[in-house]
Structure formats: structure tokens, C-alpha cells
Design a protein around this motif. Structure first.
Motif, PDB file in Angstrom:
ATOM      1  N   VAL A  60       0.425   9.548  -2.848  1.00  0.00           N
ATOM      2  CA  VAL A  60      -0.690  10.271  -2.239  1.00  0.00           C
ATOM      3  C   VAL A  60      -1.230  11.249  -3.271  1.00  0.00           C
ATOM      4  CG1 VAL A  60      -1.400  11.827  -0.390  1.00  0.00           C
ATOM      5  CG2 VAL A  60       0.321  10.062   0.066  1.00  0.00           C
ATOM      6  N   ASP A  61      -2.525  11.151  -3.553  1.00  0.00           N
ATOM      7  CA  ASP A  61      -3.149  11.999  -4.584  1.00  0.00           C
ATOM      8  C   ASP A  61      -2.410  11.892  -5.914  1.00  0.00           C
ATOM      9  OD1 ASP A  61      -5.086  12.857  -2.809  1.00  0.00           O
ATOM     10  OD2 ASP A  61      -4.003  14.662  -2.234  1.00  0.00           O
ATOM     11  N   GLY A  62      -1.879  10.701  -6.194  1.00  0.00           N
ATOM     12  CA  GLY A  62      -1.204  10.464  -7.467  1.00  0.00           C
ATOM     13  C   GLY A  62       0.237  10.930  -7.528  1.00  0.00           C
ATOM     14  N   THR A  63       0.738  11.505  -6.423  1.00  0.00           N
ATOM     15  CA  THR A  63       2.127  11.968  -6.389  1.00  0.00           C
ATOM     16  C   THR A  63       2.980  10.998  -5.583  1.00  0.00           C
ATOM     17  OG1 THR A  63       1.513  14.296  -6.612  1.00  0.00           O
ATOM     18  CG2 THR A  63       3.676  13.833  -5.674  1.00  0.00           C
ATOM     19  N   ALA A  64       4.091  10.560  -6.161  1.00  0.00           N
ATOM     20  CA  ALA A  64       4.951   9.570  -5.511  1.00  0.00           C
ATOM     21  C   ALA A  64       5.573  10.133  -4.239  1.00  0.00           C
ATOM     22  CB  ALA A  64       6.048   9.134  -6.479  1.00  0.00           C
ATOM     23  N   VAL A  65       5.759   9.243  -3.256  1.00  0.00           N
ATOM     24  CA  VAL A  65       6.379   9.616  -1.981  1.00  0.00           C
ATOM     25  C   VAL A  65       7.675   8.817  -1.827  1.00  0.00           C
ATOM     26  CG1 VAL A  65       6.118   9.604   0.525  1.00  0.00           C
ATOM     27  CG2 VAL A  65       4.136  10.091  -0.931  1.00  0.00           C
ATOM     28  N   GLN A  66       8.755   9.497  -1.454  1.00  0.00           N
ATOM     29  CA  GLN A  66      10.020   8.816  -1.204  1.00  0.00           C
ATOM     30  C   GLN A  66      10.049   8.398   0.264  1.00  0.00           C
ATOM     31  OE1 GLN A  66      12.460   6.731  -1.380  1.00  0.00           O
ATOM     32  NE2 GLN A  66      13.383   7.838  -3.104  1.00  0.00           N
ATOM     33  N   LEU A  67      10.129   7.089   0.509  1.00  0.00           N
ATOM     34  CA  LEU A  67      10.111   6.576   1.885  1.00  0.00           C
ATOM     35  C   LEU A  67      11.516   6.393   2.447  1.00  0.00           C
ATOM     36  CD1 LEU A  67       7.324   3.864   1.443  1.00  0.00           C
ATOM     37  CD2 LEU A  67       7.069   6.267   2.093  1.00  0.00           C
ATOM     38  N   ASP A  68      12.517   6.486   1.576  1.00  0.00           N
ATOM     39  CA  ASP A  68      13.904   6.264   1.986  1.00  0.00           C
ATOM     40  C   ASP A  68      14.578   7.603   2.291  1.00  0.00           C
ATOM     41  OD1 ASP A  68      16.551   5.628   2.320  1.00  0.00           O
ATOM     42  OD2 ASP A  68      16.714   4.404   0.512  1.00  0.00           O
TER      43      ASP A  68
END
Length: 269
Positions: A60-68
């Protein structure tokens, strides 16, 4: 799974974002519509999009998101006298005392010398740890060294210009003289090398042996006011920055970066 998967596969993207704590479902829908969400590097603006949280990479907005949600990321201000190991076979004090608050089996990303204190990352995310410890991926580290003698501006310039050690040339990305008093000096060094005991060897080479050494920063992470011997989980902002860094590394480790086999090893105890 590609984000163009059929409608009965995967989980809706806005639900995945909400579950990951990015924003409420409604706010996550807004982010998607505004084109601020990418799946596997491609912008997704369709609200019906479904993804596989176990395989797809979201930012989101170039920042990684941890889904785990099972992944844990902890910052430790390691004291001196502690070896960077989860179990020391020689009976020395190790990192286990600092991981008891977390049920997950954590391990350290790289190492800090036993007589060096400061920022160490503990995690159960093996993929992130592997990338940050990759031989060609030099994570920037900032150290503050208390050294013997009065360091001159000429010495600071020499550290950034480069010096010759027995295992080849080395230079600091940045060097700053913070203070001189009572026959000692405080020097801040920024470098991406992971060579064994590199800060100590650099300062000894320019005639100012290290008395105390602390690592204040590791990549985007700052030690801040975390007391020595204390650990805390990374904030969402810190985690996003660290994940973004590691995903960049897994895509293409920067060419020509100095070998950094322990990611951030200031030296083997």
C-alpha cells in the motif's frame, strides 16, 4: 495465485487488508479504488479482486504489508556480554532470556559481537532473515563508538575516504565526530559492510581503539529510547519499512555491494 483469479477463489482484497490491520474494510476499499494498492507489483483497483494471502505480495503506497499474522518481528537492545545465539554450546549468556515474552520460536537476524550492544532483530520470518543476511545485500548500519584519544577531522575524512585492512579496502558511508573529552572521543559510523569486527578494526587502524560500541540503527530501524536489555515488537510503520527493504532485496540484491554474510555482524564473539 494471480489477482485475476476467478471470483470463487481466494479472499477479497479489502478483507485481507482489514485483517492485516492496514485499515477498516471501508477505508481499505477507498485505498483500492484510489489505486494505492498493488498485488504482486501490479495496481489493483477492482473491489471484487480476490487474492491468496499465503502466496500473493501486497503493498500500500509502496510499503509492504505482512498478511501472515503468525509472523513476529522484535527489536532487542542487546546488552554487552550476551552472544548472538539462541543456544550457546559453551554456556555463555545467549538471547533466550529476551524471547520469553513471545510464544513463537524466534531467532536473530545476523549477529552482534558479545562486547557490542545495540539493535538486533529477532523474528520467526525465515525468508526475511535470509534476504537481509544475503551475501550481496548490504543493510546500512549506524554505530556509535567510544574510542581512545582525540579524533581529528582529518581522521574522520580518512574513514570516509577509505583505509586498507588485511582483508581489503573499506570506507565508511558516513562518519561524524560527536564529542571529544577526557582523552576519548565519540564517533558515529554508517556502513553496510558485515565484515568481522569491522568497526573495531577500522578505528584501530586509524589509531583510536574502540572502548565501547553500540549499534543505533539497522536499515530503517532506530533504537530510539529502548533501554538496554529490553525488547519490543516492531510498530506497523517499522515493519512495513523492513518488509519493503527485504522484498526489494529478494527481487534484486544490489550489485557490487560488499559481501555481508551475517547481515549485520560486527564480529563473532
Amino acid at each position: 495465485m494471480d489477482h485475476n483469479a476467478s471470483a470463487d477463489e481466494g479472499i477479497r482484497l479489502q478483507k485481507v487488508l482489514a485483517n492485516a490491520g492496514v485499515a477498516s474494510r471501508r477505508a481499505s476499499e477507498e485505498l483500492i479504488v484510489q489505486g494505492r494498492v498493488r498485488v504482486n507489483g501490479r495496481v489493483v483497483t477492482e473491489l471484487g479482486s480476490r487474492i491468496d494471502p499465503e502466496r500473493d505480495l501486497v503493498d500500500v503506497d509502496g510499503t509492504a504489508v505482512q498478511l501472515d499474522a503468525s509472523k513476529r518481528y522484535v527489536m532487542l537492545n542487546k546488552p554487552t556480554g550476551v552472544v548472538s545465539s539462541m543456544k550457546d554450546d559453551r554456556g555463555r549468556k545467549d538471547l533466550r532470556a529476551f524471547t520469553r515474552d513471545w510464544p513463537e520460536r524466534l531467532f536473530n537476524v545476523g549477529r552482534l559481537d558479545a562486547d557490542t550492544s545495540g539493535l538486533l532483530v529477532l523474528t520467526n520470518d525465515g525468508e526475511l532473515a535470509q534476504v537481509l543476511a544475503h551475501p550481496s545485500f548490504g543493510v546500512t548500519k549506524v554505530y556509535i563508538a567510544k574510542v581512545k584519544g582525540t579524533v581529528t577531522p582529518q581522521t574522520i575524512a580518512k574513514l570516509t575516504r577509505g583505509i586498507e585492512l588485511e582483508d581489503g579496502p573499506i570506507h565508511a558511508d558516513k562518519a561524524r565526530l560527536l564529542d571529544t573529552s577526557g582523552g576519548s572521543s565519540l564517533v558515529e559510523l554508517t556502513l553496510h559492510s558485515g565484515r568481522n569486527r569491522i568497526v573495531r578494526r577500522m578505528m584501530a587502524e586509524v589509531g583510536h581503539p574502540v572502548v565501547e560500541l553500540v549499534r543505533r540503527q539497522f536499515g530503517p530501524l532506530h533504537l530510539g529510547t529502548l533501554p538496554v536489555g529490553r525488547a519490543r515488537e516492531l510498530t506497523k510503520v517499522e515493519l512495513g519499512a523492513l518488509l519493503t527493504l527485504s522484498r526489494q532485496g529478494s527481487d534484486a540484491p544490489p550489485a557490487g555491494v560488499e559481501r555481508d554474510s551475517d547481515a549485520d555482524q560486527e564480529g563473532t564473539p
